[in-house]
Design a protein around this motif. Sequence first.
Motif, PDB file in Angstrom:
ATOM      1  N   ILE A 101       0.853  -1.209   0.000  1.00  0.00           N
ATOM      2  CA  ILE A 101       0.000   0.000   0.000  1.00  0.00           C
ATOM      3  C   ILE A 101       0.884   1.253   0.000  1.00  0.00           C
ATOM      4  N   ASN A 102       1.949   1.221   0.804  1.00  0.00           N
ATOM      5  CA  ASN A 102       2.863   2.369   0.845  1.00  0.00           C
ATOM      6  C   ASN A 102       3.510   2.601  -0.520  1.00  0.00           C
ATOM      7  N   LEU A 109       2.416   9.852  -5.337  1.00  0.00           N
ATOM      8  CA  LEU A 109       3.125  11.119  -5.100  1.00  0.00           C
ATOM      9  C   LEU A 109       4.065  11.431  -6.264  1.00  0.00           C
ATOM     10  N   GLN A 110       4.809  10.393  -6.693  1.00  0.00           N
ATOM     11  CA  GLN A 110       5.735  10.583  -7.827  1.00  0.00           C
ATOM     12  C   GLN A 110       5.002  11.080  -9.059  1.00  0.00           C
ATOM     13  N   ILE A 120      -5.904   6.014  -1.652  1.00  0.00           N
ATOM     14  CA  ILE A 120      -5.110   4.991  -0.960  1.00  0.00           C
ATOM     15  C   ILE A 120      -4.942   5.305   0.535  1.00  0.00           C
ATOM     16  N   GLN A 121      -5.246   6.543   0.925  1.00  0.00           N
ATOM     17  CA  GLN A 121      -5.107   6.893   2.346  1.00  0.00           C
ATOM     18  C   GLN A 121      -6.039   6.053   3.228  1.00  0.00           C
ATOM     19  N   TRP A 122      -7.197   5.680   2.713  1.00  0.00           N
ATOM     20  CA  TRP A 122      -8.114   4.821   3.475  1.00  0.00           C
ATOM     21  C   TRP A 122      -7.402   3.521   3.867  1.00  0.00           C
ATOM     22  N   GLN A 127      -4.512  -0.339   7.394  1.00  0.00           N
ATOM     23  CA  GLN A 127      -3.401  -1.248   7.689  1.00  0.00           C
ATOM     24  C   GLN A 127      -2.907  -1.094   9.128  1.00  0.00           C
ATOM     25  N   VAL A 128      -3.010   0.120   9.670  1.00  0.00           N
ATOM     26  CA  VAL A 128      -2.622   0.309  11.075  1.00  0.00           C
ATOM     27  C   VAL A 128      -3.538  -0.553  11.949  1.00  0.00           C
TER      28      VAL A 128
END
Length: 178
Positions: A101-102, A109-110, A120-122, A127-128
């Motif tokens: 995911i990261n 970002l690239q 993808i922030q969701w 994942q945390v």
Amino acid sequence: MISQKMTDAINKQINNEMYSAFLYMSMSAYCSNIGLNGFATWFMVQYHEEMLHAMKQYNYLLDQGSQVHLQAIKEPPKVFASVRDMFEKTLEHERFVTRSINDIADLALQEKDHATYQFIQWYVTEQVEEEKNDNELLLKLKLAGEAGPGLFMIDGQLSARALTVQSDFSQGIVAAAP
Ligand code: FEO
């Protein structure tokens, strides 16, 4: 509109999520076979959560006018050394998913792909939660013991886990889906 490289990365992630679903369904079956029905319930709820993760990505590709490319899902393990072994494998797998995911967030970002970065922030947040749940269960197993009354106490607690996520995707992802 997203790049072909991003489309490929999300299609690969759909496969990762589907493998997660397969892995947890296999663990659920194993738990049923050895009489741990609470653990079986926990893993089957996890299976549905993974299917939601995959379907949100599937829908995102369609919303972006991109092609969904479903790929073969590798076979998950079917026997495990112990309940702790299952959760260690689960945690290891979730750490792999977090890295993946990261990587998508880095690519967004690239490419200055703000839509995918936001999407993808969701998963970054999710994942945390996923890793926290596995760590907590490993700790509980360590404290309560991996056999006898301690294990059955945890099994009873896990049997209360209820499905709270969408599991029918015939109408796409409904707005209220977490
Ligand atoms: Fe979809 Fe458990 O990561």
